[in-house]
Design a protein around this motif. Structure first.
Motif, PDB file in Angstrom:
ATOM      1  N   ARG A 170       5.828  -2.430   5.218  1.00  0.00           N
ATOM      2  CA  ARG A 170       6.950  -3.358   4.715  1.00  0.00           C
ATOM      3  C   ARG A 170       7.930  -3.307   5.872  1.00  0.00           C
ATOM      4  NH1 ARG A 170       7.559   0.952  -0.222  1.00  0.00           N
ATOM      5  NH2 ARG A 170       6.226  -0.893  -2.304  1.00  0.00           N
ATOM      6  N   ARG A 171       8.266  -1.991   7.252  1.00  0.00           N
ATOM      7  CA  ARG A 171       9.578  -2.945   7.787  1.00  0.00           C
ATOM      8  C   ARG A 171       8.221  -3.830   8.791  1.00  0.00           C
ATOM      9  NH1 ARG A 171       9.239   2.870   8.556  1.00  0.00           N
ATOM     10  NH2 ARG A 171       7.358   3.190  10.201  1.00  0.00           N
ATOM     11  N   LEU A 172       7.414  -4.340   8.520  1.00  0.00           N
ATOM     12  CA  LEU A 172       6.412  -5.229   9.051  1.00  0.00           C
ATOM     13  C   LEU A 172       7.110  -6.979   8.557  1.00  0.00           C
ATOM     14  CD1 LEU A 172       3.171  -4.550  10.512  1.00  0.00           C
ATOM     15  CD2 LEU A 172       5.007  -4.787  11.762  1.00  0.00           C
ATOM     16  N   GLY A 173       7.198  -6.253   7.107  1.00  0.00           N
ATOM     17  CA  GLY A 173       7.526  -7.437   6.223  1.00  0.00           C
ATOM     18  C   GLY A 173       6.864  -8.423   5.242  1.00  0.00           C
ATOM     19  N   LEU A 174       5.706  -6.916   5.003  1.00  0.00           N
ATOM     20  CA  LEU A 174       4.288  -7.218   4.189  1.00  0.00           C
ATOM     21  C   LEU A 174       4.904  -6.843   3.198  1.00  0.00           C
ATOM     22  CD1 LEU A 174       1.520  -6.055   6.794  1.00  0.00           C
ATOM     23  CD2 LEU A 174       2.758  -8.766   6.263  1.00  0.00           C
ATOM     24  N   ASP A 175       3.888  -6.910   1.460  1.00  0.00           N
ATOM     25  CA  ASP A 175       4.085  -6.336   0.679  1.00  0.00           C
ATOM     26  C   ASP A 175       2.959  -5.592   0.090  1.00  0.00           C
ATOM     27  OD1 ASP A 175       3.236  -5.829  -2.091  1.00  0.00           O
ATOM     28  OD2 ASP A 175       3.528  -8.029  -2.338  1.00  0.00           O
ATOM     29  N   ALA A 176       3.753  -4.070  -0.106  1.00  0.00           N
ATOM     30  CA  ALA A 176       2.559  -3.780   0.736  1.00  0.00           C
ATOM     31  C   ALA A 176       2.461  -2.134  -0.887  1.00  0.00           C
ATOM     32  CB  ALA A 176       2.351  -2.737   1.941  1.00  0.00           C
ATOM     33  N   ARG A 177       1.776  -1.143  -1.292  1.00  0.00           N
ATOM     34  CA  ARG A 177       1.853  -0.132  -1.956  1.00  0.00           C
ATOM     35  C   ARG A 177       0.400   0.327  -1.861  1.00  0.00           C
ATOM     36  NH1 ARG A 177      -0.868  -0.995  -6.769  1.00  0.00           N
ATOM     37  NH2 ARG A 177      -1.678  -3.518  -7.322  1.00  0.00           N
ATOM     38  N   ARG A 178       0.956   1.686  -2.397  1.00  0.00           N
ATOM     39  CA  ARG A 178       0.045   2.740  -2.281  1.00  0.00           C
ATOM     40  C   ARG A 178      -1.269   3.076  -3.654  1.00  0.00           C
ATOM     41  NH1 ARG A 178       1.823   8.741  -3.382  1.00  0.00           N
ATOM     42  NH2 ARG A 178       0.336   8.811  -5.596  1.00  0.00           N
ATOM     43  N   VAL A 179      -2.235   3.354  -3.596  1.00  0.00           N
ATOM     44  CA  VAL A 179      -3.408   2.841  -4.141  1.00  0.00           C
ATOM     45  C   VAL A 179      -3.608   4.581  -4.586  1.00  0.00           C
ATOM     46  CG1 VAL A 179      -3.115   1.146  -4.386  1.00  0.00           C
ATOM     47  CG2 VAL A 179      -4.827   2.165  -3.471  1.00  0.00           C
ATOM     48  N   ASP A 180      -4.409   4.972  -5.458  1.00  0.00           N
ATOM     49  CA  ASP A 180      -4.565   6.566  -5.634  1.00  0.00           C
ATOM     50  C   ASP A 180      -6.173   6.376  -6.009  1.00  0.00           C
ATOM     51  OD1 ASP A 180      -1.888   7.594  -5.217  1.00  0.00           O
ATOM     52  OD2 ASP A 180      -2.042   7.624  -7.116  1.00  0.00           O
ATOM     53  N   ASP A 181      -6.507   5.312  -6.297  1.00  0.00           N
ATOM     54  CA  ASP A 181      -7.875   4.689  -6.538  1.00  0.00           C
ATOM     55  C   ASP A 181      -8.893   3.718  -5.828  1.00  0.00           C
ATOM     56  OD1 ASP A 181     -11.038   4.545  -7.702  1.00  0.00           O
ATOM     57  OD2 ASP A 181      -9.694   5.269  -9.546  1.00  0.00           O
ATOM     58  N   ALA A 182      -9.300   4.280  -4.330  1.00  0.00           N
ATOM     59  CA  ALA A 182      -9.564   3.179  -3.484  1.00  0.00           C
ATOM     60  C   ALA A 182     -10.605   1.905  -4.124  1.00  0.00           C
ATOM     61  CB  ALA A 182      -9.984   3.741  -2.437  1.00  0.00           C
ATOM     62  N   ASP A 183     -11.796   2.688  -5.030  1.00  0.00           N
ATOM     63  CA  ASP A 183     -12.971   2.219  -5.635  1.00  0.00           C
ATOM     64  C   ASP A 183     -12.255   0.998  -6.732  1.00  0.00           C
ATOM     65  OD1 ASP A 183     -15.206   3.235  -4.185  1.00  0.00           O
ATOM     66  OD2 ASP A 183     -14.744   4.829  -6.407  1.00  0.00           O
ATOM     67  N   ALA A 184     -11.645   1.463  -7.737  1.00  0.00           N
ATOM     68  CA  ALA A 184     -10.353   0.468  -8.108  1.00  0.00           C
ATOM     69  C   ALA A 184     -10.269  -0.441  -7.852  1.00  0.00           C
ATOM     70  CB  ALA A 184      -9.196   1.143  -9.252  1.00  0.00           C
ATOM     71  N   ALA A 185      -9.290  -0.439  -6.532  1.00  0.00           N
ATOM     72  CA  ALA A 185      -8.104  -0.938  -5.859  1.00  0.00           C
ATOM     73  C   ALA A 185      -9.405  -2.648  -5.092  1.00  0.00           C
ATOM     74  CB  ALA A 185      -7.651  -0.739  -5.057  1.00  0.00           C
ATOM     75  N   LEU A 186     -10.405  -2.287  -5.250  1.00  0.00           N
ATOM     76  CA  LEU A 186     -11.878  -2.835  -4.794  1.00  0.00           C
ATOM     77  C   LEU A 186     -11.464  -4.467  -5.432  1.00  0.00           C
ATOM     78  CD1 LEU A 186     -14.457  -0.844  -3.482  1.00  0.00           C
ATOM     79  CD2 LEU A 186     -13.538  -1.805  -1.801  1.00  0.00           C
ATOM     80  N   ALA A 187     -12.215  -4.645  -6.507  1.00  0.00           N
ATOM     81  CA  ALA A 187     -11.986  -5.593  -7.185  1.00  0.00           C
ATOM     82  C   ALA A 187     -10.559  -6.734  -7.057  1.00  0.00           C
ATOM     83  CB  ALA A 187     -12.215  -5.342  -9.019  1.00  0.00           C
TER      84      ALA A 187
END
Length: 307
Positions: A170-187
């Protein structure tokens, strides 16, 4: 004769911007004068590992001397420590001493950046980073500066580490967030970087058909980050790539999937081929040639300035 230039971590990073370093790596892969012998790997008495990694071309010679101690976080120390010594290959002068961990982090991420430029079906993201350590941070910076990625998702076993990397993004100006399930985020993420400790498979779900995966964490045959079924799926539906032929005996993810790694094209091979169709799995194991590319970038401003 001037003494060698000493580069602390911050100065080493400033001398190695990711897009320029990716270009330097591509140029090195086309240079027939580059010679990289096998690295020397010595076990340390307390369980760590010591690496001596020489390389040279027509102008520059280097040796990277680093130690790797996996549990150093418990001591309040970095896992990787050491230096890269840079010489003028023509007259033997020491030109510079670079911070080894910084070179390792930045050149590894720059190799993945070059691979993504060359192989990724799409490069706009979102980017999923699995593992929020040094390599997770370096790859975030490299893909943001080199590909223009603006959306980042971060998964880590440590929520605190994930949130710290999200804050940096976010300090670099990006839209960023944490995800708890990496497998689900692959989609949702066509760009994926895995940079975990690689003691066991962390990812089991199948990637998108337009996915580019840079698998970084596993650099020995006994390590892996991705379930073998995932590697076999990508091999069947898309393309595999390795950074160098050293991966033939180091690419744990692919070796444990039972794949014929010596037949997998290297990054240098892919630079001369059309972009493949389908998902891509790029195995980034490490090579002293990448350290030489970083040293060449630094030495370009030093050779000829010392008498």
């Amino acid at each position: 004769m001037s003494p060698p230039r000493l580069y602390a971590a911050e100065a080493t990073a400033a001398a190695l911007p990711y897009p320029a370093l990716a270009d330097a790596i591509a140029a090195l892969l086309r240079d027939p004068t580059v010679k990289v012998p096998a690295r020397t790997v010595l076990p340390l008495p307390a369980g760590g590992t010591f690496f001596a990694m020489p390389a040279t071309d027509a102008r520059v010679a280097i040796t990277k001397l680093i130690s790797f101690v996996a549990d150093n976080a418990t001591r309040g120390l970095p896992a990787i420590q050491g230096d890269v010594v840079v010489f003028d290959a023509r007259d033997g002068r020491r030109l510079a001493l670079l911070d080894g961990p910084t070179v390792t982090a930045r050149r590894t991420a720059a190799v993945s950046l070059l691979a993504a430029r060359t192989l990724a079906p799409r490069t706009d993201g979102p980017l999923l980073i699995v593992g929020a350590g040094v390599q997770g941070r370096a790859h975030l910076e490299a893909f943001a500066s080199g590909l223009g990625v603006r959306q980042v998702r971060v998964a880590s076993r440590s929520a605190a580490s994930a949130e710290a990397l999200v804050a940096h993004a976010r300090r670099l100006g990006l839209d960023a967030r944490r995800v708890d399930d990496a497998d689900a985020a692959l989609a949702d993420c066509p760009l994926v970087v895995s940079a975990t400790p690689a003691q066991a498979a962390s990812l089991h779900a199948l990637p998108r058909d337009d996915a580019f995966i840079a698998a970084v964490g596993a650099f020995t045959p006994t390590m892996l980050e991705w379930a073998p079924d995932v590697c076999r799926h990508v091999a069947a539906r898309g393309a595999l790539a390795v950074d160098t032929r050293d991966a033939d005996h180091e690419a744990g993810d692919l070796l444990q999937a039972g794949l014929d790694v010596p037949t997998v094209p290297t990054l240098a091979d892919w630079l001369a081929r059309p972009r493949p169709a389908g998902p891509v799995f790029f195995k980034n194991c490490g090579w002293a040639g990448w350290d030489l590319a970083a040293a060449r970038l630094v030495a370009a401003g030093l050779i000829g300035t010392q008498a």
